[in-house]
Design a protein around this motif. Structure first.
Motif, PDB file in Angstrom:
ATOM      1  N   ILE A  18       7.055   1.679  -3.576  1.00 15.98           N
ATOM      2  CA  ILE A  18       5.745   0.960  -3.604  1.00 15.98           C
ATOM      3  C   ILE A  18       4.505   1.909  -3.351  1.00 15.98           C
ATOM      4  O   ILE A  18       3.474   1.991  -3.933  1.00 15.98           O
ATOM      5  CB  ILE A  18       5.601  -0.180  -2.548  1.00 15.98           C
ATOM      6  CG1 ILE A  18       6.616  -1.287  -3.002  1.00 15.98           C
ATOM      7  CG2 ILE A  18       4.297  -0.650  -2.345  1.00 15.98           C
ATOM      8  CD1 ILE A  18       6.977  -2.483  -2.077  1.00 15.98           C
ATOM      9  N   LEU A 177       6.893  -4.975  -9.179  1.00 17.17           N
ATOM     10  CA  LEU A 177       6.432  -4.205  -8.081  1.00 17.17           C
ATOM     11  C   LEU A 177       5.322  -3.168  -8.514  1.00 17.17           C
ATOM     12  O   LEU A 177       4.273  -3.010  -7.785  1.00 17.17           O
ATOM     13  CB  LEU A 177       7.341  -3.319  -7.299  1.00 17.17           C
ATOM     14  CG  LEU A 177       8.579  -4.491  -6.603  1.00 17.17           C
ATOM     15  CD1 LEU A 177       9.628  -3.549  -6.187  1.00 17.17           C
ATOM     16  CD2 LEU A 177       7.668  -5.213  -5.435  1.00 17.17           C
ATOM     17  N   TYR A 181       1.491  -3.404  -7.013  1.00 13.79           N
ATOM     18  CA  TYR A 181       0.875  -2.439  -5.950  1.00 13.79           C
ATOM     19  C   TYR A 181       0.298  -1.200  -6.674  1.00 13.79           C
ATOM     20  O   TYR A 181      -0.250  -0.578  -5.908  1.00 13.79           O
ATOM     21  CB  TYR A 181       2.277  -2.075  -5.089  1.00 13.79           C
ATOM     22  CG  TYR A 181       2.614  -3.125  -4.101  1.00 13.79           C
ATOM     23  CD1 TYR A 181       1.887  -3.414  -3.198  1.00 13.79           C
ATOM     24  CD2 TYR A 181       3.930  -3.626  -4.760  1.00 13.79           C
ATOM     25  CE1 TYR A 181       2.403  -4.598  -2.377  1.00 13.79           C
ATOM     26  CE2 TYR A 181       4.605  -4.810  -3.868  1.00 13.79           C
ATOM     27  CZ  TYR A 181       3.650  -5.050  -2.619  1.00 13.79           C
ATOM     28  OH  TYR A 181       4.091  -6.040  -2.143  1.00 13.79           O
TER      29      TYR A 181
END
Length: 190
Positions: A18, A177, A181
């Motif tokens: 991330i 993800l 992010y």
């Protein structure tokens, strides 16, 4: 299935992935795969870099055929270089891409793409195992599925379908993800 996999979000490896996606120089990060030797899926990453003049340049990490087999390479626009080159090699790649004034920023964007690929590759196998456990229901059978591999000649269609489904869910999770992010679009920023 959802709670077991979402608990993974707090693992150190997932958090590193991330944070690798949170690069200000990259937007629209997308992960994919290409088939390598023995049918093994190799992770690729594509993203966009927005120059100070507003030019959108595709950057990424991919696998290409060479005389010695598949080799990893990074690219910026149409210019490419082996992924293992140092920072000086990435500067030269930025020059070949026509981004002389921003060679430092492009080089760091290419390093960030390599970092995203590395972190995603580390998370992918563990996440796929979690999905296999959730889909298969039996932990020992799910582990045995991965050990034998998806391309065994003696494999049955159910096993292959389960592995493919787990692989698709894994790639979808990684892309989700990266979308959540990472920077959403190079076109949105002024």
């Amino acid at each position: 299935m959802e709670s077991g996999v979402t608990d993974r979000l707090w693992d150190k490896d997932v958090q590193e992935f991330i944070s690798a996606c949170r690069q200000e120089k990259l937007s629209d990060i997308a992960l994919g795969h290409s088939l390598g030797v023995n049918g093994r899926a190799l992770l690729t990453v594509s993203a966009t870099y927005r120059s100070r003049k507003g030019r959108i340049v595709p950057v990424g990490f991919r696998w290409a055929d060479s005389r010695s087999g598949l080799t990893a390479e990074v690219y910026a626009g149409k210019a490419k270089a082996p992924a293992r080159v140092g920072l000086d090699g990435l500067f030269r790649l930025a020059l070949r891409a026509g981004l002389w004034a921003e060679r430092r920023h492009v080089a760091f964007a290419l390093l960030a793409v390599t970092d995203v690929q590395s972190k995603a590759d580390g998370v992918r196998a563990r996440l796929q195992l979690e999905y296999l456990k959730a889909l298969g229901g039996n932990e020992s059978e799910s582990t045995a599925l991965l050990v034998r591999g998806p391309y065994d000649s003696a494999g049955d269609p159910e096993r292959k379908a389960l592995i493919e489904q787990a692989g698709e869910l894994t790639m979808q999770t990684l892309n989700d993800l990266a979308y959540l992010y990472g920077a959403r679009s190079g076109l949105d920023t002024p």
